[in-house]
Design a protein around this motif. Structure first.
Motif, PDB file in Angstrom:
ATOM      1  N   VAL A  51       4.190   2.011  17.025  1.00 16.32           N
ATOM      2  CA  VAL A  51       3.878   2.200  15.606  1.00 16.32           C
ATOM      3  C   VAL A  51       3.812   0.841  14.915  1.00 16.32           C
ATOM      4  O   VAL A  51       2.930   0.601  14.081  1.00 16.32           O
ATOM      5  N   ASP A  52       4.707  -0.061  15.278  1.00 13.10           N
ATOM      6  CA  ASP A  52       4.658  -1.417  14.726  1.00 13.10           C
ATOM      7  C   ASP A  52       3.390  -2.142  15.166  1.00 13.10           C
ATOM      8  O   ASP A  52       2.735  -2.808  14.366  1.00 13.10           O
ATOM      9  N   GLU A  53       3.037  -2.023  16.447  1.00 10.74           N
ATOM     10  CA  GLU A  53       1.835  -2.671  16.969  1.00 10.74           C
ATOM     11  C   GLU A  53       0.588  -2.162  16.263  1.00 10.74           C
ATOM     12  O   GLU A  53      -0.288  -2.939  15.891  1.00 10.74           O
ATOM     13  N   ILE A  54       0.509  -0.855  16.095  1.00 11.87           N
ATOM     14  CA  ILE A  54      -0.659  -0.236  15.468  1.00 11.87           C
ATOM     15  C   ILE A  54      -0.802  -0.706  14.023  1.00 11.87           C
ATOM     16  O   ILE A  54      -1.877  -1.139  13.597  1.00 11.87           O
ATOM     17  N   THR A  55       0.279  -0.614  13.269  1.00  5.83           N
ATOM     18  CA  THR A  55       0.197  -0.973  11.850  1.00  5.83           C
ATOM     19  C   THR A  55       0.031  -2.474  11.645  1.00  5.83           C
ATOM     20  O   THR A  55      -0.641  -2.890  10.691  1.00  5.83           O
ATOM     21  N   ALA A  56       0.602  -3.291  12.523  1.00 11.89           N
ATOM     22  CA  ALA A  56       0.418  -4.743  12.402  1.00 11.89           C
ATOM     23  C   ALA A  56      -1.042  -5.116  12.624  1.00 11.89           C
ATOM     24  O   ALA A  56      -1.563  -6.028  11.972  1.00 11.89           O
ATOM     25  N   ALA A  57      -1.720  -4.410  13.512  1.00 10.91           N
ATOM     26  CA  ALA A  57      -3.124  -4.695  13.799  1.00 10.91           C
ATOM     27  C   ALA A  57      -4.060  -4.093  12.757  1.00 10.91           C
ATOM     28  O   ALA A  57      -5.050  -4.717  12.368  1.00 10.91           O
ATOM     29  N   GLN A  58      -3.767  -2.882  12.292  1.00 11.58           N
ATOM     30  CA  GLN A  58      -4.699  -2.152  11.426  1.00 11.58           C
ATOM     31  C   GLN A  58      -4.467  -2.400   9.942  1.00 11.58           C
ATOM     32  O   GLN A  58      -5.418  -2.519   9.186  1.00 11.58           O
ATOM     33  N   CYS A  59      -3.216  -2.445   9.534  1.00 11.34           N
ATOM     34  CA  CYS A  59      -2.934  -2.546   8.092  1.00 11.34           C
ATOM     35  C   CYS A  59      -1.647  -3.329   7.843  1.00 11.34           C
ATOM     36  O   CYS A  59      -0.649  -2.760   7.409  1.00 11.34           O
ATOM     37  N   PRO A  60      -1.658  -4.626   8.116  1.00 11.82           N
ATOM     38  CA  PRO A  60      -0.431  -5.411   7.989  1.00 11.82           C
ATOM     39  C   PRO A  60       0.157  -5.399   6.576  1.00 11.82           C
ATOM     40  O   PRO A  60       1.380  -5.426   6.419  1.00 11.82           O
ATOM     41  N   ASP A  61      -0.691  -5.317   5.558  1.00  9.79           N
ATOM     42  CA  ASP A  61      -0.178  -5.284   4.189  1.00  9.79           C
ATOM     43  C   ASP A  61       0.581  -3.996   3.892  1.00  9.79           C
ATOM     44  O   ASP A  61       1.667  -4.015   3.315  1.00  9.79           O
ATOM     45  N   ILE A  62       0.046  -2.871   4.317  1.00  8.44           N
ATOM     46  CA  ILE A  62       0.722  -1.584   4.121  1.00  8.44           C
ATOM     47  C   ILE A  62       2.006  -1.557   4.940  1.00  8.44           C
ATOM     48  O   ILE A  62       3.042  -1.086   4.478  1.00  8.44           O
ATOM     49  N   ARG A  63       1.951  -2.098   6.152  1.00  9.62           N
ATOM     50  CA  ARG A  63       3.141  -2.163   7.011  1.00  9.62           C
ATOM     51  C   ARG A  63       4.252  -2.932   6.318  1.00  9.62           C
ATOM     52  O   ARG A  63       5.396  -2.473   6.255  1.00  9.62           O
ATOM     53  N   GLU A  64       3.935  -4.100   5.787  1.00 10.62           N
ATOM     54  CA  GLU A  64       4.953  -4.920   5.124  1.00 10.62           C
ATOM     55  C   GLU A  64       5.532  -4.212   3.900  1.00 10.62           C
ATOM     56  O   GLU A  64       6.741  -4.250   3.667  1.00 10.62           O
ATOM     57  N   GLN A  65       4.678  -3.561   3.123  1.00  6.04           N
ATOM     58  CA  GLN A  65       5.157  -2.825   1.944  1.00  6.04           C
ATOM     59  C   GLN A  65       6.070  -1.679   2.358  1.00  6.04           C
ATOM     60  O   GLN A  65       7.089  -1.421   1.709  1.00  6.04           O
ATOM     61  N   ALA A  66       5.713  -0.985   3.427  1.00  2.97           N
ATOM     62  CA  ALA A  66       6.529   0.139   3.904  1.00  2.97           C
ATOM     63  C   ALA A  66       7.879  -0.358   4.419  1.00  2.97           C
ATOM     64  O   ALA A  66       8.922   0.229   4.103  1.00  2.97           O
ATOM     65  N   LEU A  67       7.874  -1.428   5.195  1.00  2.98           N
ATOM     66  CA  LEU A  67       9.127  -1.974   5.717  1.00  2.98           C
ATOM     67  C   LEU A  67      10.037  -2.415   4.570  1.00  2.98           C
ATOM     68  O   LEU A  67      11.252  -2.185   4.606  1.00  2.98           O
ATOM     69  N   GLU A  68       9.443  -3.024   3.555  1.00  2.00           N
ATOM     70  CA  GLU A  68      10.224  -3.470   2.392  1.00  2.00           C
ATOM     71  C   GLU A  68      10.798  -2.274   1.641  1.00  2.00           C
ATOM     72  O   GLU A  68      11.975  -2.267   1.276  1.00  2.00           O
ATOM     73  N   ALA A  69       9.983  -1.263   1.412  1.00  2.00           N
ATOM     74  CA  ALA A  69      10.442  -0.082   0.670  1.00  2.00           C
ATOM     75  C   ALA A  69      11.532   0.669   1.434  1.00  2.00           C
ATOM     76  O   ALA A  69      12.478   1.183   0.835  1.00  2.00           O
ATOM     77  N   LEU A  70      11.398   0.733   2.758  1.00  2.00           N
ATOM     78  CA  LEU A  70      12.374   1.446   3.585  1.00  2.00           C
ATOM     79  C   LEU A  70      13.585   0.576   3.933  1.00  2.00           C
ATOM     80  O   LEU A  70      14.560   1.072   4.495  1.00  2.00           O
TER      81      LEU A  70
END
Length: 142
Positions: free
Chosen positions: A111-130
């Motif tokens: 899940v980290d690999e997928i989101t880092a490749a496809q949508c790194p900005d959304i990934r970072e926002q989600a990690l920060e929010a969670l």
């Protein structure tokens, strides 16, 4: 809080069961060799390119869209309440996209690999929010 966990756990188990049962469903029977039906059209041999994590761009985009849709909720509520929601989101995404839940359980970092490749900005926002370092550390049973 215990009731919420039970509900989310039940939903994740249901999603996993649906995926497993869908994979076990019988396929269509091939036509008898003596039939007069026309030969099937040749299949498209170009498979969609796989992204890191072994998913297609369409599957990765769906995961990112689902996460983006939850960002405001994840920012609003406490992280401990949102982590079960992350698990439910990933389970629903996997079930909807034919992602093998058993394989995903063996490598939650996908899940980290997928989101880092496809949508790194959304990934970072989600990690920060969670308030988590990565998705793998919060996914239970995947």
């Amino acid at each position: 809080m215990t009731g919420l966990r039970r509900t989310l756990t039940a939903a994740v188990v249901a999603a996993a069961t649906i995926t497993v049962l869908g994979a076990c469903a019988p396929g269509s029977e091939p036509a008898p060799s003596g039939s007069n039906s026309p030969a099937p059209a040749p299949a498209d041999t170009t498979a969609p390119a796989a992204l890191p994590g072994g998913v297609t761009e369409t599957q990765a985009a769906d995961l990112c869209a689902r996460m983006e849709g939850q960002l405001q909720s994840w920012r609003t509520y406490t992280p401990s309440m949102n982590k079960p929601g992350l698990n439910l989101l990933v389970g629903e995404w996997a079930a909807a996209n034919g992602v093998d839940l058993i394989a995903l359980a063996g490598n939650r970092a996908r899940v980290d690999e997928i989101t880092a490749a496809q949508c790194p900005d959304i990934r970072e926002q989600a990690l920060e929010a969670l308030e988590i370092p990565d998705f793998a550390s919060s996914l239970v049973g995947y």
